[in-house]
Design a protein around this motif. Structure first.
Motif, PDB file in Angstrom:
ATOM      1  N   ARG A  50       0.430  -1.201   0.716  1.00 28.83           N
ATOM      2  CA  ARG A  50      -0.511   0.291  -0.048  1.00 28.83           C
ATOM      3  C   ARG A  50       0.859   1.274  -0.043  1.00 28.83           C
ATOM      4  O   ARG A  50       2.161   0.842   0.422  1.00 28.83           O
ATOM      5  N   THR A  51       0.487   2.578  -0.165  1.00 29.98           N
ATOM      6  CA  THR A  51       0.653   3.657  -0.411  1.00 29.98           C
ATOM      7  C   THR A  51      -0.145   4.530  -0.201  1.00 29.98           C
ATOM      8  O   THR A  51      -2.063   4.829   0.052  1.00 29.98           O
ATOM      9  N   GLY A  52       0.325   5.726   0.286  1.00 33.56           N
ATOM     10  CA  GLY A  52      -0.544   6.825   0.252  1.00 33.56           C
ATOM     11  C   GLY A  52      -0.849   7.641   1.619  1.00 33.56           C
ATOM     12  O   GLY A  52      -0.136   6.172   2.328  1.00 33.56           O
ATOM     13  N   THR A  53      -1.398   8.365   1.721  1.00 30.35           N
ATOM     14  CA  THR A  53      -1.710   8.822   3.743  1.00 30.35           C
ATOM     15  C   THR A  53      -2.540   7.223   4.375  1.00 30.35           C
ATOM     16  O   THR A  53      -3.642   6.875   3.866  1.00 30.35           O
ATOM     17  N   LYS A  59      -0.274   0.362  -3.553  1.00 33.75           N
ATOM     18  CA  LYS A  59       0.602   0.780  -4.614  1.00 33.75           C
ATOM     19  C   LYS A  59       0.896   0.482  -6.397  1.00 33.75           C
ATOM     20  O   LYS A  59       1.477   0.981  -6.716  1.00 33.75           O
ATOM     21  N   HIS A  60       0.610  -0.813  -6.261  1.00 34.16           N
ATOM     22  CA  HIS A  60       0.915  -1.606  -7.792  1.00 34.16           C
ATOM     23  C   HIS A  60      -0.231  -1.576  -7.756  1.00 34.16           C
ATOM     24  O   HIS A  60      -1.932  -3.113  -7.460  1.00 34.16           O
ATOM     25  N   ILE A  61      -1.204  -1.446  -9.482  1.00 32.71           N
ATOM     26  CA  ILE A  61      -2.201  -1.804  -9.985  1.00 32.71           C
ATOM     27  C   ILE A  61      -2.823  -2.375 -11.903  1.00 32.71           C
ATOM     28  O   ILE A  61      -1.570  -1.843 -12.201  1.00 32.71           O
ATOM     29  N   HIS A  62      -3.432  -2.962 -11.559  1.00 35.23           N
ATOM     30  CA  HIS A  62      -3.960  -2.594 -13.568  1.00 35.23           C
ATOM     31  C   HIS A  62      -4.613  -1.281 -13.345  1.00 35.23           C
ATOM     32  O   HIS A  62      -5.629  -1.362 -13.041  1.00 35.23           O
ATOM     33  N   TYR A  63      -4.227  -0.994 -15.056  1.00 33.96           N
ATOM     34  CA  TYR A  63      -5.009  -0.001 -15.703  1.00 33.96           C
ATOM     35  C   TYR A  63      -5.939  -0.911 -16.697  1.00 33.96           C
ATOM     36  O   TYR A  63      -5.065  -1.214 -17.542  1.00 33.96           O
ATOM     37  N   SER A  64      -6.922   0.014 -17.457  1.00 34.72           N
ATOM     38  CA  SER A  64      -7.664  -0.873 -17.989  1.00 34.72           C
ATOM     39  C   SER A  64      -7.460   0.343 -19.120  1.00 34.72           C
ATOM     40  O   SER A  64      -5.725   1.716 -18.701  1.00 34.72           O
ATOM     41  N   PHE A  65      -7.158  -0.097 -20.615  1.00 36.80           N
ATOM     42  CA  PHE A  65      -5.575   0.367 -21.371  1.00 36.80           C
ATOM     43  C   PHE A  65      -7.000   2.194 -21.280  1.00 36.80           C
ATOM     44  O   PHE A  65      -6.451   3.299 -22.293  1.00 36.80           O
ATOM     45  N   ASP A  66      -8.123   2.490 -21.120  1.00 34.99           N
ATOM     46  CA  ASP A  66      -8.923   3.491 -21.431  1.00 34.99           C
ATOM     47  C   ASP A  66      -8.300   4.629 -19.876  1.00 34.99           C
ATOM     48  O   ASP A  66      -8.641   5.637 -19.892  1.00 34.99           O
ATOM     49  N   GLN A  67      -7.841   4.210 -19.229  1.00 28.30           N
ATOM     50  CA  GLN A  67      -6.755   4.910 -18.325  1.00 28.30           C
ATOM     51  C   GLN A  67      -5.268   5.536 -18.422  1.00 28.30           C
ATOM     52  O   GLN A  67      -5.014   5.979 -17.941  1.00 28.30           O
ATOM     53  N   ILE A  68      -5.409   4.988 -19.636  1.00 30.28           N
ATOM     54  CA  ILE A  68      -3.624   5.288 -20.625  1.00 30.28           C
ATOM     55  C   ILE A  68      -3.411   6.670 -21.401  1.00 30.28           C
ATOM     56  O   ILE A  68      -4.965   6.464 -21.726  1.00 30.28           O
ATOM     57  N   ILE A  69      -2.217   6.684 -22.202  1.00 29.36           N
ATOM     58  CA  ILE A  69      -2.992   7.885 -22.417  1.00 29.36           C
ATOM     59  C   ILE A  69      -2.850   7.748 -24.025  1.00 29.36           C
ATOM     60  O   ILE A  69      -2.459   5.925 -23.773  1.00 29.36           O
ATOM     61  N   GLY A  95       8.290   8.606  -6.000  1.00 29.23           N
ATOM     62  CA  GLY A  95       8.335   9.241  -6.481  1.00 29.23           C
ATOM     63  C   GLY A  95       7.157   9.442  -7.289  1.00 29.23           C
ATOM     64  O   GLY A  95       5.598   8.900  -8.342  1.00 29.23           O
ATOM     65  N   LYS A  96       7.130   9.693  -9.260  1.00 32.03           N
ATOM     66  CA  LYS A  96       6.792   9.757 -10.162  1.00 32.03           C
ATOM     67  C   LYS A  96       6.913   8.452 -11.572  1.00 32.03           C
ATOM     68  O   LYS A  96       6.140   7.878 -12.030  1.00 32.03           O
ATOM     69  N   ARG A  97       7.566   7.661 -10.567  1.00 26.67           N
ATOM     70  CA  ARG A  97       8.391   6.602 -11.065  1.00 26.67           C
ATOM     71  C   ARG A  97       7.774   5.393 -11.419  1.00 26.67           C
ATOM     72  O   ARG A  97       6.854   4.860 -10.387  1.00 26.67           O
ATOM     73  N   ARG A  98       7.340   4.777 -12.571  1.00 32.59           N
ATOM     74  CA  ARG A  98       5.883   4.158 -12.968  1.00 32.59           C
ATOM     75  C   ARG A  98       6.746   3.059 -14.021  1.00 32.59           C
ATOM     76  O   ARG A  98       7.813   3.759 -14.640  1.00 32.59           O
TER      77      ARG A  98
END
Length: 123
Positions: A50-53, A59-69, A95-98
């Motif tokens: 987990r991450t964040g407040t 911390k690590h997740i799946h994105y649907s294709f419509d969530q990427i540019i 940080g911002k590294r993915r």
């Protein structure tokens, strides 16, 4: 967990000028050590991170294709990877590294290192 660079996109650059390939310095200093650390874990351990407040977000997740540019999705089509998996997996390194790729248990196939978190399409 195992990992592979067999699907890595090593050609060309993004529209903002950054190369798609992971630079040697980033690979040696950030990405490879991270993947080797993950290799010592089970996917269930990685999924539990987990991450964040108050550690509320995964911390690590799946994105649907419509969530990427759109540019990234179009590149997946060019690479014939758009049907490799129904979604794309994203590791948050720091940080911002993915790190983006495809998770086909037990293997993570790296596609892109995104040092500036630019491949995610904000809502």
């Amino acid at each position: 967990m195992r990992w592979s660079r067999d699907k890595e996109d090593a050609d060309g650059a993004w529209s903002w000028g950054s190369p798609r390939a992971c630079a040697a310095a980033e690979w040696n200093g950030t990405v490879h050590p991270f993947l080797e650390e993950c290799r010592r874990k089970r996917w269930s351990e990685i999924d539990a991170e987990r991450t964040g407040t108050n550690w509320r977000r995964k911390k690590h997740i799946h994105y649907s294709f419509d969530q990427i540019i759109h540019e990234a999705y179009e590149r997946l089509i060019e690479l014939q990877l758009d049907d490799f998996s129904p979604d794309i997996f994203r590791f948050r390194l720091s940080g911002k590294r993915r790190l983006y790729g495809f998770r086909t248990d037990p293997v993570f196939f790296m596609v892109w290192f995104d040092p500036d978190h630019r491949l995610y399409k904000p809502k």
